[in-house]
Scaffold this motif. Structure first.
Motif, PDB file in Angstrom:
ATOM      1  N   GLY A 164       0.794  -1.232   0.000  1.00  0.00           N
ATOM      2  CA  GLY A 164       0.000   0.000   0.000  1.00  0.00           C
ATOM      3  C   GLY A 164       0.818   1.269   0.000  1.00  0.00           C
ATOM      4  O   GLY A 164       0.324   2.312  -0.395  1.00  0.00           O
ATOM      5  N   VAL A 165       2.097   1.180   0.413  1.00  0.00           N
ATOM      6  CA  VAL A 165       2.929   2.387   0.379  1.00  0.00           C
ATOM      7  C   VAL A 165       3.012   2.922  -1.041  1.00  0.00           C
ATOM      8  O   VAL A 165       3.195   4.122  -1.249  1.00  0.00           O
ATOM      9  N   GLU A 166       2.874   2.024  -2.029  1.00  0.00           N
ATOM     10  CA  GLU A 166       2.943   2.468  -3.419  1.00  0.00           C
ATOM     11  C   GLU A 166       1.793   3.419  -3.753  1.00  0.00           C
ATOM     12  O   GLU A 166       1.909   4.260  -4.632  1.00  0.00           O
ATOM     13  N   ILE A 167       0.655   3.235  -3.048  1.00  0.00           N
ATOM     14  CA  ILE A 167      -0.474   4.148  -3.264  1.00  0.00           C
ATOM     15  C   ILE A 167      -0.042   5.568  -2.924  1.00  0.00           C
ATOM     16  O   ILE A 167      -0.340   6.516  -3.636  1.00  0.00           O
ATOM     17  N   GLN A 168       0.704   5.688  -1.812  1.00  0.00           N
ATOM     18  CA  GLN A 168       1.188   7.012  -1.425  1.00  0.00           C
ATOM     19  C   GLN A 168       2.213   7.536  -2.413  1.00  0.00           C
ATOM     20  O   GLN A 168       2.260   8.723  -2.703  1.00  0.00           O
ATOM     21  N   MET A 169       3.052   6.622  -2.910  1.00  0.00           N
ATOM     22  CA  MET A 169       4.085   7.064  -3.849  1.00  0.00           C
ATOM     23  C   MET A 169       3.455   7.591  -5.136  1.00  0.00           C
ATOM     24  O   MET A 169       4.031   8.405  -5.835  1.00  0.00           O
ATOM     25  N   ALA A 170       2.242   7.090  -5.427  1.00  0.00           N
ATOM     26  CA  ALA A 170       1.558   7.575  -6.625  1.00  0.00           C
ATOM     27  C   ALA A 170       0.932   8.948  -6.360  1.00  0.00           C
ATOM     28  O   ALA A 170       0.288   9.508  -7.244  1.00  0.00           O
ATOM     29  N   GLY A 171       1.094   9.447  -5.151  1.00  0.00           N
ATOM     30  CA  GLY A 171       0.615  10.792  -4.855  1.00  0.00           C
ATOM     31  C   GLY A 171      -0.782  10.835  -4.267  1.00  0.00           C
ATOM     32  O   GLY A 171      -1.392  11.891  -4.192  1.00  0.00           O
ATOM     33  N   LEU A 172      -1.298   9.671  -3.847  1.00  0.00           N
ATOM     34  CA  LEU A 172      -2.641   9.652  -3.253  1.00  0.00           C
ATOM     35  C   LEU A 172      -2.518   9.670  -1.739  1.00  0.00           C
ATOM     36  O   LEU A 172      -1.529   9.193  -1.192  1.00  0.00           O
ATOM     37  N   PRO A 173      -3.527  10.205  -1.039  1.00  0.00           N
ATOM     38  CA  PRO A 173      -3.430  10.244   0.420  1.00  0.00           C
ATOM     39  C   PRO A 173      -3.493   8.846   1.030  1.00  0.00           C
ATOM     40  O   PRO A 173      -4.029   7.908   0.432  1.00  0.00           O
ATOM     41  N   VAL A 174      -2.951   8.749   2.226  1.00  0.00           N
ATOM     42  CA  VAL A 174      -2.811   7.451   2.885  1.00  0.00           C
ATOM     43  C   VAL A 174      -4.177   6.818   3.155  1.00  0.00           C
ATOM     44  O   VAL A 174      -4.323   5.606   3.191  1.00  0.00           O
ATOM     45  N   THR A 175      -5.211   7.629   3.306  1.00  0.00           N
ATOM     46  CA  THR A 175      -6.541   7.107   3.611  1.00  0.00           C
ATOM     47  C   THR A 175      -7.133   6.305   2.462  1.00  0.00           C
ATOM     48  O   THR A 175      -8.105   5.578   2.652  1.00  0.00           O
ATOM     49  N   VAL A 176      -6.538   6.415   1.265  1.00  0.00           N
ATOM     50  CA  VAL A 176      -7.018   5.624   0.132  1.00  0.00           C
ATOM     51  C   VAL A 176      -6.925   4.126   0.426  1.00  0.00           C
ATOM     52  O   VAL A 176      -7.725   3.337  -0.068  1.00  0.00           O
ATOM     53  N   ILE A 177      -5.968   3.752   1.287  1.00  0.00           N
ATOM     54  CA  ILE A 177      -5.833   2.337   1.625  1.00  0.00           C
ATOM     55  C   ILE A 177      -7.094   1.850   2.338  1.00  0.00           C
ATOM     56  O   ILE A 177      -7.593   0.758   2.074  1.00  0.00           O
ATOM     57  N   ASP A 178      -7.657   2.683   3.222  1.00  0.00           N
ATOM     58  CA  ASP A 178      -8.904   2.327   3.896  1.00  0.00           C
ATOM     59  C   ASP A 178     -10.050   2.247   2.897  1.00  0.00           C
ATOM     60  O   ASP A 178     -10.909   1.376   2.975  1.00  0.00           O
ATOM     61  N   LEU A 179     -10.060   3.197   1.985  1.00  0.00           N
ATOM     62  CA  LEU A 179     -11.101   3.229   0.960  1.00  0.00           C
ATOM     63  C   LEU A 179     -11.058   1.947   0.136  1.00  0.00           C
ATOM     64  O   LEU A 179     -12.087   1.352  -0.183  1.00  0.00           O
ATOM     65  N   PHE A 180      -9.854   1.536  -0.175  1.00  0.00           N
ATOM     66  CA  PHE A 180      -9.611   0.300  -0.896  1.00  0.00           C
ATOM     67  C   PHE A 180     -10.268  -0.882  -0.156  1.00  0.00           C
ATOM     68  O   PHE A 180     -11.092  -1.609  -0.708  1.00  0.00           O
ATOM     69  N   ASN A 181      -9.911  -1.045   1.124  1.00  0.00           N
ATOM     70  CA  ASN A 181     -10.459  -2.148   1.918  1.00  0.00           C
ATOM     71  C   ASN A 181     -11.974  -2.069   1.974  1.00  0.00           C
ATOM     72  O   ASN A 181     -12.670  -3.071   1.832  1.00  0.00           O
ATOM     73  N   GLY A 182     -12.485  -0.871   2.202  1.00  0.00           N
ATOM     74  CA  GLY A 182     -13.924  -0.694   2.336  1.00  0.00           C
ATOM     75  C   GLY A 182     -14.649  -1.082   1.060  1.00  0.00           C
ATOM     76  O   GLY A 182     -15.668  -1.777   1.101  1.00  0.00           O
TER      77      GLY A 182
END
Lengths: 367, 404
Positions: free
Chosen positions: A326-344
């Protein structure tokens, strides 16, 4: 439901979908979840295929990522496999988070009380205490599920019991177990050396993984194993019957309270074990933020795995990979909360799949 | 003709001989000296990774650091930056490994006090990389420290709070009882006592998260209920200011980012950080080879008002909200050295003194007593930097025990 032009009816499916069909429905729901998240990525100007590829690559094909994935898999598998047991009996324990936290509290309590016991005694004692406290936290849920006067008492109670567990940790690490050398940070001291679970050097994969795999096998062997579609053990059979039709279960002389207690003790206890492993094997301190939502992710793990031990091993690996990569999500410039959105999003589609496996929608156009 | 060729041959032979001999000497020297300090400038570019404790949208601490990162990133072509936000303390080591192994960072900035031990450990694991830890005191050959501290600004905020309070009670919403906050609470109270010796400062501890608007609101409202009419805070959202704006007669001080717009009629002043200038200084020195992985053990930035790392105000270039200047000008105090002057003039004088190259005024100058009336700083003495960085006691007049 009747609208002006169309009539929509929800109907129970006649027969259960076959194993293959259920796997296909789950994979499709997973793909749809990934598709929805991909659309959100696109809206943010991020190439979803590249991002998914990077998450996958980091999580499973780098030394750093694989070690992290396996380390995240330990609590997720432990919680997920435990949750699958009451879920089979249609008891909705969504409070594994709280049971996980009290397990961690139990581990810390034992570790700080008997720091001089040899590790071979101390660590099993911590696991026993974690299981016991986790189970204790889960027992009221079983009672309310059976005796409660409204549907969903188990959902409400199990969820609400997360918060006292969290606040108890906040109290403990600011009060009696505050680290005297912590410069005011809310944390306990490091766990005594004897209570630290051995880690594979250079990684955070701790020995608890063997315990969790063994317990997964035991749950498969004693509760899930089937022969020609019928569980081979009496308890496994009773859990299934209660889950499919509590009235039929009662008519057949199955004590629902007994089944509820047994399944919830297993579930709460497993979540408690996960808490012990996480603090004694990985974090080595008690802190309020030890869980980061593992107990809730465990629910998705259990459902995506089809409440089946093998499936849960795979789905826990999938979600662990998501957490590690999931750190790659942040590296793509998206906020860290996107990981929660993903799970949800994935939970949403997985639960939708469960719905479609039990019901089908019929509609006709009105004239 | 042949003479010419002869001459050319001589030049060629000499050139070859010089090259061989030169290479031999160079090789011999490098062999004797061993592998030198690794400087990423050999590559012509530098990649810096930043680890933040909160979300960059918090409009507080992490936001301010990220503003600094963007400032340097935009300014230099040779610099590439990446960041990870909301990194839990226990994931620090793991995320540093990720930034170095997967992202190829040459230097990593860890921007929370709690990352201290993990940063030192990472310095040992990656001896060829550089690390900078914000607000800590542990260093190593390849780990430096840096910090821009607000205590002088909290003292100045305290001067204004002490002058303007009607109830004689000022309040502070504080996230965790770490030395930084204890220092700031103390400075706030010391400032207030200087203009009004009977002022007390009540502290509400959140003990949950650095960014917790819900808890900050509850804490601010309970301070108001207890009679506090001047609020300062350390939590990474503008919530306390918003609460002040909603309550008649309650005023507050902005924290970390320019938050005055959240409370245009209730924000008196505040504390602002400009991390960009410090990141620029550090990264330029790395780029030019002045800092490398062998000489950071003594690199310890502590930037206060003098260095321009921090400034007073709830908006950049507005040290005091103009709505409050007349009120501050109308209140006179007597200073043993400066004589009788208005609080507004006192604040301006103190700014001059603390931005002076010799820093002729220090808020933590004794005699200072703690809550138990013990003399902690002798009369006439100044607290040392180390004492300030590791302070764990509260000055007399602060009310509020961090134990739940």
């Amino acid at each position: 439901m009747k609208l002006r032009f169309i009539e929509i009816k929800m109907k129970k499916r006649g027969e259960k979908p076959t194993f293959m069909l259920s796997v296909i429905i789950r994979l499709l729901s997973l793909a749809m979840g990934l598709g929805v998240v991909a659309a959100l990525f696109l809206l943010q100007g991020v190439n979803p295929l590249l991002l998914y590829f990077n998450i996958f690559r980091v999580a499973f094909f780098t030394q750093y990522g694989l070690a992290e994935t396996l380390s995240r898999m330990i609590p997720l598998l432990c919680i997920g496999i435990g949750l699958s047991v009451p879920f089979r009996a249609k008891i909705d324990n969504i409070g594994a988070e709280g049971q996980f936290l009290v397990g961690a509290i139990a581990a810390a309590g034992v570790a700080f009380s008997f720091p001089d016991l040899p590790a071979v005694l101390l660590i099993p004692l911590m696991f026993a205490a974690g299981f016991a406290l986790g189970a204790l936290w889960a027992i009221p849920v079983a009672i309310f599920r059976v005796m409660g006067k409204f549907k969903g008492a188990d959902v409400v109670l199990s969820f609400l019991m997360v918060f006292p567990a969290y606040l108890l940790i906040v109290y403990l690490v600011n009060g009696p177990w505050k680290d005297p050398e912590g410069w005011g940070f809310t944390q306990s001291p490091l766990f005594p050396v004897n209570s630290q679970i051995w880690q594979l050097p250079g990684t955070r994969i701790h020995l608890t993984i063997l315990l969790v795999l063994a317990l997964t096998f035991l749950i498969h062997y004693y509760l899930v194993r089937t022969k020609e579609g019928i569980p081979e053990t009496k308890l496994g059979y009773e859990i299934n019957v209660v889950g499919e039709n509590p009235e039929a279960g009662a008519a057949a002389g199955i004590n629902f309270l007994k089944i509820a207690l047994i399944t919830m003790i297993i579930s709460g206890g497993m979540a408690g074990l996960a808490g012990v492993g996480e603090v004694a094997g990985n974090l080595l301190r008690l802190r309020p933020e030890i869980s980061t939502g593992l107990g809730f992710t465990g629910i998705v793990v259990a459902w995506l795995g089809g409440l089946n031990p093998l499936g849960i091993i795979l789905s826990s690996l999938f979600f662990a990979g998501l957490l590690a990569g999931g750190v790659e999500i942040q590296m793509a410039g998206l906020p860290v909360t996107v990981i929660d959105l993903f799970n949800g999003s994935i939970l949403f589609f997985v639960l939708l799949a469960e719905f479609f496996m039990r019901f089908k929608i019929e509609w006709r156009i009105l004239k | 003709m042949s003479e010419k060729i002869y001459g050319l041959n001589t030049v060629l032979v000499l050139a070859v001989v010089f090259i061989i001999v030169g290479a031999g000497i160079g090789y011999g020297v490098s062999w004797a000296v061993g592998p030198g300090a690794v400087s990423p400038t050999d590559l012509g570019t530098l990649k810096a990774g930043f680890i933040y404790v909160g979300p960059i949208g918090d409009f507080g601490w992490s936001h301010a650091h990220d503003q600094g990162r963007q400032f340097v990133d935009d300014r230099y072509d040779w610099l590439e930056t990446v960041y990870l936000e909301s990194v839990p303390l226990d994931q620090t080591g793991n995320r540093i490994d990720y930034l170095i192994n997967e992202q190829g960072c040459d230097v990593v900035f860890t921007t929370s006090y709690g990352y201290m031990d993990a940063t030192i450990e990472a310095g040992g694991d990656h001896p060829d990389k550089m690390f900078f830890h914000c607000s800590g005191y542990k260093r190593a050959a390849n780990v430096g420290t840096y910090f821009a501290d607000f205590y002088q600004l909290y003292y100045l905020n305290g001067l204004m709070a002490g002058a303007l309070t009607k109830s004689g009670k000022i309040g502070y919403v504080a996230a965790f009882p770490i030395p930084e906050l204890i220092r700031h609470i103390n400075a706030f109270e010391l400032g207030a006592q200087e203009v009004n010796s009977s002022v007390t400062c009540e502290v509400k501890w959140l003990l949950t998260e650095w960014y917790d608007p819900v808890a900050a609101r509850t804490a601010a409202e309970s301070l108001i209920a207890a009679g506090c009419d001047m609020l300062a805070f350390t939590e990474d959202s503008p919530t306390v200011l918003q609460v002040a704006e909603e309550n008649e007669g309650v005023y507050a001080f902005s924290h970390y980012s320019p938050m005055q717009s959240y409370a245009p009629t209730s924000c008196i002043s505040g504390q602002l950080a400009d991390w960009g200038v410090m990141y620029e200084d550090i990264l330029q020195k790395i780029y030019l080879g002045q800092y490398d992985n062998t000489n950071l053990a003594d690199v310890d930035y502590l930037w206060l008002m003098k260095e321009g790392g921090v400034e007073l105000g709830g908006l950049f270039d507005v040290p005091i909200n103009t709505l409050f200047i007349d009120d501050l000008d109308a209140i006179n105090v007597t200073d043993p050295i400066l004589g009788e002057l208005s609080v507004y003039d006192l604040v301006m004088k103190r700014i001059d003194q603390m931005t002076d190259i010799n820093v002729v005024f220090e808020p933590f100058t004794g005699p200072i007593y703690d809550q138990a009336d013990m003399l902690m700083i002798e009369a006439g003495e100044r607290a040392t930097t180390f004492e300030l960085l590791t302070i764990t006691w509260f000055v007399k007049g602060v009310i509020g025990d961090p134990t739940p």
